[in-house]
Write a protein that holds these residues in place. Structure first.
Motif, short mmCIF file in Angstrom:
data_model
loop_
_atom_site.label_atom_id
_atom_site.label_comp_id
_atom_site.label_asym_id
_atom_site.label_seq_id
_atom_site.Cartn_x
_atom_site.Cartn_y
_atom_site.Cartn_z
N HIS A 239 71.18 12.17 -65.19
CA HIS A 239 70.89 10.75 -65.34
C HIS A 239 72.07 10.01 -65.93
CE1 HIS A 239 68.73 7.30 -67.50
NE2 HIS A 239 69.13 6.94 -66.32
N ARG A 240 72.82 9.39 -65.08
CA ARG A 240 73.85 8.48 -65.52
C ARG A 240 73.35 7.05 -65.34
NH1 ARG A 240 76.28 10.26 -69.46
NH2 ARG A 240 78.34 11.11 -69.16
N GLY A 241 72.16 6.92 -64.88
CA GLY A 241 71.56 5.59 -64.77
C GLY A 241 71.88 4.92 -63.45
N LEU B 160 67.56 2.94 -71.68
CA LEU B 160 67.54 4.27 -72.28
C LEU B 160 66.84 5.25 -71.37
CD1 LEU B 160 66.23 3.23 -75.84
CD2 LEU B 160 68.61 3.69 -75.23
N SER B 161 67.08 6.54 -71.61
CA SER B 161 66.25 7.59 -71.00
C SER B 161 65.61 8.39 -72.12
CB SER B 161 67.08 8.50 -70.10
OG SER B 161 68.11 9.15 -70.82
N VAL B 162 64.34 8.68 -71.96
CA VAL B 162 63.60 9.47 -72.93
C VAL B 162 63.45 10.88 -72.37
CG1 VAL B 162 61.41 9.76 -74.15
CG2 VAL B 162 62.37 7.47 -73.83
N HIS B 163 64.07 11.85 -73.04
CA HIS B 163 64.06 13.24 -72.61
C HIS B 163 63.01 14.00 -73.41
CE1 HIS B 163 68.18 13.26 -70.52
NE2 HIS B 163 67.96 12.01 -70.93
N ILE B 164 61.96 14.41 -72.76
CA ILE B 164 60.89 15.18 -73.40
C ILE B 164 61.10 16.65 -73.04
CG2 ILE B 164 58.41 15.51 -73.61
CD1 ILE B 164 58.12 12.58 -72.63
N GLU B 165 61.33 17.47 -74.05
CA GLU B 165 61.62 18.88 -73.86
C GLU B 165 60.70 19.70 -74.76
OE1 GLU B 165 65.68 19.09 -74.98
OE2 GLU B 165 66.27 17.43 -73.66
N PRO B 166 60.54 20.98 -74.50
CA PRO B 166 59.70 21.81 -75.37
C PRO B 166 60.22 21.78 -76.81
CG PRO B 166 60.16 22.96 -73.33
CD PRO B 166 61.02 21.73 -73.32
N GLY B 167 59.42 21.23 -77.70
CA GLY B 167 59.77 21.23 -79.10
C GLY B 167 60.61 20.07 -79.58
N ARG B 168 61.06 19.20 -78.69
CA ARG B 168 61.85 18.07 -79.16
C ARG B 168 61.84 16.94 -78.13
NH1 ARG B 168 68.37 19.03 -78.57
NH2 ARG B 168 68.40 19.73 -76.39
N ARG C 274 72.75 4.93 -71.73
CA ARG C 274 73.41 5.05 -70.44
C ARG C 274 74.77 5.70 -70.57
NH1 ARG C 274 74.18 -0.03 -67.11
NH2 ARG C 274 74.89 1.54 -65.66
N GLY C 275 75.45 5.49 -71.69
CA GLY C 275 76.76 6.08 -71.90
C GLY C 275 76.72 7.51 -72.40
N GLY C 276 75.52 8.07 -72.60
CA GLY C 276 75.39 9.45 -73.02
C GLY C 276 75.33 9.65 -74.52
N TYR C 277 75.01 8.61 -75.28
CA TYR C 277 74.93 8.73 -76.73
C TYR C 277 73.49 9.01 -77.17
CZ TYR C 277 79.68 6.99 -76.98
OH TYR C 277 81.03 6.85 -76.84
N ASP C 278 73.37 9.85 -78.16
CA ASP C 278 72.05 10.22 -78.68
C ASP C 278 71.62 9.19 -79.73
OD1 ASP C 278 69.85 11.34 -80.01
OD2 ASP C 278 70.54 13.38 -79.55
N ASP D 67 78.55 0.90 -72.81
CA ASP D 67 78.03 -0.13 -71.91
C ASP D 67 78.96 -0.33 -70.73
OD1 ASP D 67 77.25 -3.46 -71.64
OD2 ASP D 67 75.71 -1.95 -71.80
N ALA D 68 78.45 -0.18 -69.52
CA ALA D 68 79.27 -0.32 -68.33
C ALA D 68 79.06 -1.68 -67.68
CB ALA D 68 78.95 0.79 -67.34
N THR D 69 78.82 -2.71 -68.47
CA THR D 69 78.41 -3.99 -67.90
C THR D 69 79.38 -5.13 -68.17
OG1 THR D 69 77.11 -4.53 -69.87
CG2 THR D 69 75.99 -3.34 -68.12
N VAL D 70 80.60 -4.83 -68.55
CA VAL D 70 81.56 -5.90 -68.83
C VAL D 70 81.88 -6.67 -67.55
CG1 VAL D 70 83.91 -6.41 -69.61
CG2 VAL D 70 82.55 -4.69 -70.80
N TYR D 71 81.90 -7.99 -67.66
CA TYR D 71 82.11 -8.84 -66.48
C TYR D 71 83.51 -8.59 -65.90
CZ TYR D 71 81.92 -12.97 -63.50
OH TYR D 71 81.91 -13.82 -62.41
N SER D 72 83.57 -8.48 -64.58
CA SER D 72 84.83 -8.26 -63.88
C SER D 72 85.19 -9.51 -63.09
CB SER D 72 84.72 -7.05 -62.94
OG SER D 72 85.83 -7.01 -62.06
N LEU D 73 86.37 -10.07 -63.34
CA LEU D 73 86.83 -11.22 -62.57
C LEU D 73 87.19 -10.80 -61.15
CD1 LEU D 73 89.07 -12.96 -65.25
CD2 LEU D 73 86.85 -13.76 -64.39
N ASP D 74 87.47 -9.51 -60.93
CA ASP D 74 87.77 -9.03 -59.58
C ASP D 74 86.53 -9.07 -58.70
OD1 ASP D 74 90.50 -8.35 -60.16
OD2 ASP D 74 89.76 -6.58 -61.22
N ARG D 75 85.41 -8.59 -59.25
CA ARG D 75 84.17 -8.55 -58.47
C ARG D 75 83.37 -9.83 -58.55
NH1 ARG D 75 83.51 -3.61 -61.23
NH2 ARG D 75 81.75 -4.52 -62.35
N GLY D 76 83.58 -10.58 -59.62
CA GLY D 76 82.81 -11.80 -59.81
C GLY D 76 81.40 -11.53 -60.24
N GLN D 77 81.13 -10.31 -60.71
CA GLN D 77 79.79 -9.99 -61.18
C GLN D 77 79.86 -8.69 -61.97
OE1 GLN D 77 77.52 -9.33 -57.53
NE2 GLN D 77 77.73 -7.15 -57.82
#
Length: 320
Positions: A12-14, A40-48, A54-58, A307-317
């Motif tokens: 899951h990289r989103g 966010l992603s909620v990871h339910i695992e045995p015992g935790r 999205r960036g992979g931080y806990d 965060d992978a959402t910084v505005y790009s003037l190249d793409r315009g979005q």
């Protein structure tokens, strides 16, 4: 403040949500409210239970109520994709209230007020669901979280005329809507199967500095930049959207990352430059002809590294 990246399953990289001007048409599209919070992603695992950005931080420690509620779900293992939000008194998600609940800005909002709205299911009891179409993943998700009133809830889905749903959402003061193609599998990155349509323009810009306020220890304007190629380009300043108390807190935060080497080409007397580690969520009306923001208003901050959402003037979005 800037936490180490956590190890987590690669899957899951989103899925990115592509910004478009109008809702798509056709029976293959379903719609949801666009939540104004942290993806966010909620990871339910045995015992935790782990909560991963999205960036992979806990960020598990930031959302104790969501972790506690996840343990009550009738699953052995699962990965839920969704958005953490705080609701105002009219039931609308408010990003500023969420940041205050997380302790980034001063407020009486408590962390227990944070709700996770689940809108997708990527894994369930050992099975990888990402190759299934959206409608099948949705069918498996609903009995797990539908009808719950705790910290984990279902993001309601409707099949309706997209333009009418957008009109109603905007009339109720919501940020916008999300359109999802019900026959598409889950693939990380940009693809167009998930689209967002907003009521007002709202994007993320890198904070490259600030101008002090005449009010002691406060900020007068944030200095903002967008990406262009491999560089950052100054796109104007933002001087509204915060209380005096929030402004002081924000200046204290930025003063911890001050630098003598500006990230953009800009000469402005009295400006204090900072390392480009944070992004500001900004609502604005339009762009000027010289690529500056028109009537920007500050809505909150995020860490750029997550965060992978910084505005790009190249793409315009952006995608988010």
């Amino acid at each position: 403040m800037f936490r180490a990246r956590a190890s987590w399953p690669d899957p899951h990289r989103g899925r990115s949500i592509v910004l478009v001007d109008k809702p798509p048409k056709g029976s293959d599209w379903a719609f949801e409210v666009k939540w104004d919070g942290y993806r966010l992603s909620v990871h339910i695992e045995p015992g935790r239970v782990r909560i991963i950005t999205r960036g992979g931080y806990d960020w598990t420690s930031k959302f104790p109520a969501i972790v506690d509620d996840a343990r009550r779900l009738a699953v052995q293992t699962a990965i839920l994709d969704g958005e953490a939000v705080v609701l105002d008194d009219k039931g609308r998600s408010d990003f500023g209230m969420l940041q205050r609940a997380l302790g980034r800005l001063p407020s009486a909002v408590e962390a227990g007020a944070i709700v996770f709205y689940a809108f997708d299911l990527l894994y369930l009891d050992g099975d990888d669901l990402r190759r299934l179409p959206q409608r099948e993943r949705r069918r498996l998700l609903e009995p797990i979280v539908a009808g719950r009133e705790g910290a984990i809830r279902l993001s309601e889905e409707v099949q309706a005329d997209g333009e009418e749903f957008l009109r109603v959402a905007c009339a109720h003061g919501l940020e916008g809507i999300i359109a999802k193609h019900v026959e598409k599998p889950y693939r990380s990155g940009r693809g167009g199967a998930w689209q967002k349509i907003t009521c007002n323009r709202r994007d993320s810009f890198v904070i490259v500095g600030y101008e002090p306020s005449t009010v002691p220890r406060a900020i007068g304007r944030l200095l903002l930049a967008a990406t262009k190629g491999d560089s950052l380009v100054y796109v104007g300043g933002c001087g509204t959207g915060w209380s005096n108390q929030e402004s002081v807190k924000l200046r204290e935060l930025l003063d911890t990352i001050k630098t003598d080497k500006p990230a953009v080409t800009l000469r402005r007397r009295g400006a204090v430059f900072v390392r480009p580690l944070l992004v500001a969520e900004v609502e604005y009306r339009a762009w000027t002809e010289d690529e500056k923001l028109r009537h920007p208003s500050f809505k909150g901050i995020r860490e750029r590294s997550d965060d992978a959402t910084v505005y790009s003037l190249d793409r315009g979005q952006r995608s988010g």
